[in-house]
Write an enzyme that holds these catalytic residues in place. Sequence first.
Site, PDB file in Angstrom:
ATOM      1  N   ALA A 225       0.812  -1.224   0.000  1.00 32.15           N
ATOM      2  CA  ALA A 225       0.000   0.000   0.000  1.00 32.15           C
ATOM      3  C   ALA A 225       0.843   1.271   0.000  1.00 32.15           C
ATOM      4  O   ALA A 225       0.326   2.355  -0.257  1.00 32.15           O
ATOM      5  CB  ALA A 225      -0.924   0.015   1.222  1.00 32.15           C
ATOM      6  N   MET A 226       2.144   1.141   0.251  1.00 32.78           N
ATOM      7  CA  MET A 226       2.994   2.330   0.305  1.00 32.78           C
ATOM      8  C   MET A 226       3.427   2.742  -1.093  1.00 32.78           C
ATOM      9  O   MET A 226       3.988   1.945  -1.837  1.00 32.78           O
ATOM     10  CB  MET A 226       4.236   2.061   1.160  1.00 32.78           C
ATOM     11  CG  MET A 226       5.114   3.287   1.257  1.00 32.78           C
ATOM     12  SD  MET A 226       6.273   3.143   2.575  1.00 32.78           S
ATOM     13  CE  MET A 226       7.317   4.521   2.156  1.00 32.78           C
TER      14      MET A 226
END
Length: 96
Positions: A50-51
Amino acid sequence: MPYVFGMYCFMCHKEGVQIGPMGMFDMLSKTGNPLHEQFIRNNVRFGIKAMPAFRLSEVSPKELDGIVKYLKELAAYRKSHPNYKPAPVQEGGSKK
């Protein structure tokens, strides 16, 4: 706290938000394994799950050094002060 950390990192890496691992303030992964500073550098530059990845124009090498230094110093401090939590910061904004 480095300005760039508050601007780009804190919104996902703060207490009560389950996006980023809270253990990073202790230089630990979600599973409790030690985080090496190169792991942090790679994740900032290339992203992971998700980063998102942050380009050099968003987070300069000097700013990335500051983020890593801040996290290492904070982790060292928290070893002797385990209840310490980073102070809330104003999120977002633009670079000065």
